[in-house]
Design a protein around this motif. Structure first.
Motif, PDB file in Angstrom:
ATOM      1  N   LEU A   1       0.862  -1.146   0.071  1.00 22.79           N
ATOM      2  CA  LEU A   1       0.138  -0.120   0.104  1.00 22.79           C
ATOM      3  C   LEU A   1       0.728   1.284   0.026  1.00 22.79           C
ATOM      4  O   LEU A   1       1.804   1.335   0.352  1.00 22.79           O
ATOM      5  CB  LEU A   1      -0.781  -0.394   1.165  1.00 22.79           C
ATOM      6  N   ILE A   2       0.440   2.255  -0.877  1.00 21.96           N
ATOM      7  CA  ILE A   2       1.329   3.500  -0.603  1.00 21.96           C
ATOM      8  C   ILE A   2       0.461   4.463   0.126  1.00 21.96           C
ATOM      9  O   ILE A   2      -0.806   4.820  -0.150  1.00 21.96           O
ATOM     10  CB  ILE A   2       1.388   4.057  -2.154  1.00 21.96           C
ATOM     11  N   ALA A   3       1.082   4.844   1.155  1.00 20.67           N
ATOM     12  CA  ALA A   3       0.336   6.024   2.043  1.00 20.67           C
ATOM     13  C   ALA A   3       0.874   7.283   1.320  1.00 20.67           C
ATOM     14  O   ALA A   3       2.115   7.680   1.569  1.00 20.67           O
ATOM     15  CB  ALA A   3       0.713   6.052   3.444  1.00 20.67           C
TER      16      ALA A   3
ATOM     17  N   ALA B   1     -11.009   3.044  -7.878  1.00 17.88           N
ATOM     18  CA  ALA B   1     -11.202   1.934  -7.079  1.00 17.88           C
ATOM     19  C   ALA B   1     -10.371   1.439  -6.076  1.00 17.88           C
ATOM     20  O   ALA B   1     -10.805   0.690  -5.266  1.00 17.88           O
ATOM     21  CB  ALA B   1     -11.515   0.725  -8.369  1.00 17.88           C
ATOM     22  N   TYR B   2      -8.975   1.912  -6.129  1.00 15.77           N
ATOM     23  CA  TYR B   2      -8.128   1.577  -5.142  1.00 15.77           C
ATOM     24  C   TYR B   2      -7.531   2.549  -4.361  1.00 15.77           C
ATOM     25  O   TYR B   2      -6.451   2.671  -3.476  1.00 15.77           O
ATOM     26  CB  TYR B   2      -6.968   0.460  -5.883  1.00 15.77           C
ATOM     27  N   VAL B   3      -8.418   3.651  -4.148  1.00 16.29           N
ATOM     28  CA  VAL B   3      -7.997   4.916  -3.427  1.00 16.29           C
ATOM     29  C   VAL B   3      -9.060   4.930  -2.279  1.00 16.29           C
ATOM     30  O   VAL B   3      -9.998   4.866  -2.321  1.00 16.29           O
ATOM     31  CB  VAL B   3      -8.159   5.956  -4.194  1.00 16.29           C
TER      32      VAL B   3
ATOM     33  N   ASN C   1      -4.555   6.307   0.832  1.00 18.69           N
ATOM     34  CA  ASN C   1      -4.106   4.920   0.882  1.00 18.69           C
ATOM     35  C   ASN C   1      -4.240   4.655  -0.412  1.00 18.69           C
ATOM     36  O   ASN C   1      -5.414   4.603  -0.979  1.00 18.69           O
ATOM     37  CB  ASN C   1      -4.763   4.042   1.844  1.00 18.69           C
ATOM     38  N   ILE C   2      -3.204   4.107  -1.240  1.00 17.89           N
ATOM     39  CA  ILE C   2      -3.205   3.876  -2.538  1.00 17.89           C
ATOM     40  C   ILE C   2      -3.163   2.093  -2.522  1.00 17.89           C
ATOM     41  O   ILE C   2      -2.160   1.803  -2.079  1.00 17.89           O
ATOM     42  CB  ILE C   2      -2.457   4.171  -3.658  1.00 17.89           C
TER      43      ILE C   2
ATOM     44  N   ILE D   1     -12.161  11.366  -5.162  1.00 19.42           N
ATOM     45  CA  ILE D   1     -11.135  10.375  -5.736  1.00 19.42           C
ATOM     46  C   ILE D   1     -11.269   9.149  -5.171  1.00 19.42           C
ATOM     47  O   ILE D   1     -10.586   8.213  -5.468  1.00 19.42           O
ATOM     48  CB  ILE D   1      -9.570  11.007  -5.507  1.00 19.42           C
ATOM     49  N   ARG D   2     -12.001   9.030  -4.153  1.00 15.86           N
ATOM     50  CA  ARG D   2     -12.161   7.587  -3.316  1.00 15.86           C
ATOM     51  C   ARG D   2     -13.091   6.644  -3.931  1.00 15.86           C
ATOM     52  O   ARG D   2     -13.958   6.919  -4.233  1.00 15.86           O
ATOM     53  CB  ARG D   2     -12.476   7.858  -1.858  1.00 15.86           C
TER      54      ARG D   2
END
Lengths: 298, 298
Positions: free
Chosen positions: A182-184, A212-214, A232-233, A204-205
């Motif tokens: 995961l990228i914070a 879809a992944y944010v 969180n990505i 964007i979430r």
């Protein structure tokens, strides 16, 4: 090689001595490597990133959770971020040849040991969730349901822990699970308009129809004329960083707001960096073309 | 760790067996690593990128120069590129804890050994130049002064070699020197207007008042509606890639031309990638924050 990344979040981002003890837990295991350690005063939260071979994961995770429990007191802890316990979340990320199944198995070993030996209530989440509702961290712990709420609810309905007692002590509860890398990532806006910030975070979430992944939230930074979009990505390959950055820039511009800076918390995979430069420079660098002469990596 | 990058250019880009022998020179030194090997048929030139600890640099460079001398014949060699000898140029680049002074010292050891033992005339260039005119490679060897001209001029005036005999044999002459890491970078424009391309290349290069560490030329790509701006960035810290990219974009826009793509030739240092992402994302990633879990690098 079977490696696992541990990215535990602790509910103390103010006391360097305490965070130092956590770092020592990693350093005391010879095969483990401390990749990063960050403290956030306002959120009163610290995040440690460590990597170790699969055989040492249970020992390392247990040491960290034990040390945090002995050195933090959730009866007095305060902070902006949603929080549950001294070791708030203990994510296990499969790297290299490790499978998600390997990490799920390890996470349950850790959960069981923490529950039995430290008497801390443990909720298993993400890929390790036993209850499907617990796949999503926010369904366990969120701004509206933190340790204050948990103290009353524990042991009832949706709040029966997976391991450990139905009783909250000074260490609070711990959330453990295996998840993808995961990228914070945070973007700061030059505005104190938290309403606009919330609309941008919402745009964007995944939850509200965005990427879809944010996952994202807006925070107003105390004492500063800044709104933070905290993200969180959870799949950076499908939702590359540059696309999220440009979407936030565009949404913010609609409110006459611009981006001041962005920041990554913890580690960023090199792939994600390469994707970003290739987008902006219209280039096609591959990982193998990067000369990395730091840390003896060539 | 004291590491040195060697980027020798050889006057054979057509015979795979010969280039294979050069690659074997690198592979035969256990501490050395072959990062890249490229052959260019038209230019009849190959470039090998290798890295090794400082103690093995003299052996590796000497092996390469000796092998090239034994397997190439400059009496018959032809090619588009300016050329002087079988090992045409042997650049030494300081990496990690190695200083430029270390590389200058090593380059002179190599030059002396090559002159004495292989009887090849050696010209020291870049930071290793003894004659200030030789700091710039083009002042030694260029399109108008190649091995044909050198055969007549050697030993006279500006063409007395620094090491070795004033006599050109089948191996030609070799140019050796320590220089900074260089990025070879091309940008392609959606135009066949070579005049505009030349003006854009001129606008950004040091020689004409552009960026102090950029060398650039414009080429029209045969059979394609594309102009290539071909660049060497000789100090990517002082002239970061994104700045050059944006300058080319801006200059091109003045002619109604846009960028189609860009490409890197050979290796790009990770620092340069990190600088670029930090510019575009307004972030402040450091090298240490990059998780590189390929090839067991953590």
């Amino acid at each position: 090689m079977k490696l696992v990344e541990l990215v535990p979040n602790f509910s103390n981002g103010q006391d360097k001595d305490v965070v130092g003890l956590l770092e020592k837990c990693v350093e005391s295991i010879p095969s483990a490597k401390l990749l990063d350690s960050e403290m956030d005063y306002d959120h009163n939260r610290s995040v440690i990133t460590a990597v170790c071979p699969i055989n040492d994961v249970v020992d390392l995770a247990f040491d960290l959770i034990k040390t945090a429990a002995e050195n933090m007191d959730m009866d007095v802890q305060k902070g902006l971020h949603p929080r549950f316990g001294s070791t708030d979340v203990m994510p296990l990320v499969p790297l290299e040849d490790t499978s998600m199944e390997d990490c799920v198995k390890l996470s349950h070993e850790i959960g069981k040991k923490v529950g039995n030996e430290l008497k801390i209530p443990v909720f298993m989440y993400a890929n390790s969730a036993l209850d499907p509702k617990r796949k999503n961290l926010e369904n366990i712990r969120n701004k509206k349901f933190q340790i204050e709420e948990l103290r009353k609810a524990i042991g009832k309905g949706d709040y029966v822990p997976d391991y450990g007692p139905s009783k909250i002590g000074k260490a609070g509860a711990t959330i453990i699970g295996a998840r993808d890398l995961l990228i914070a990532y945070n973007i700061y806006l030059n505005s104190d308009d938290i309403q606009a910030g919330r609309k941008i975070a919402s745009a964007i979430r995944a939850r509200d129809g965005g990427f879809a992944y944010v996952k994202s939230l807006a925070f107003r930074m105390p004492g500063k004329n800044l709104v933070q979009i905290s993200m969180n990505i959870v799949n950076y390959r499908k939702n590359p960083i540059y696309r999220i950055f440009e979407a936030v820039r565009s949404e913010a511009a609609g409110y006459g707001i611009s981006i001041v800076k962005s920041e990554f918390i913890g580690m960023v995979p090199r792939d994600a960096i390469v994707d970003t430069i290739n987008h902006y420079l219209m280039s096609d660098i591959e990982n193998k073309n990067i000369l990395d002469f730091k840390a003896g990596k060539i």
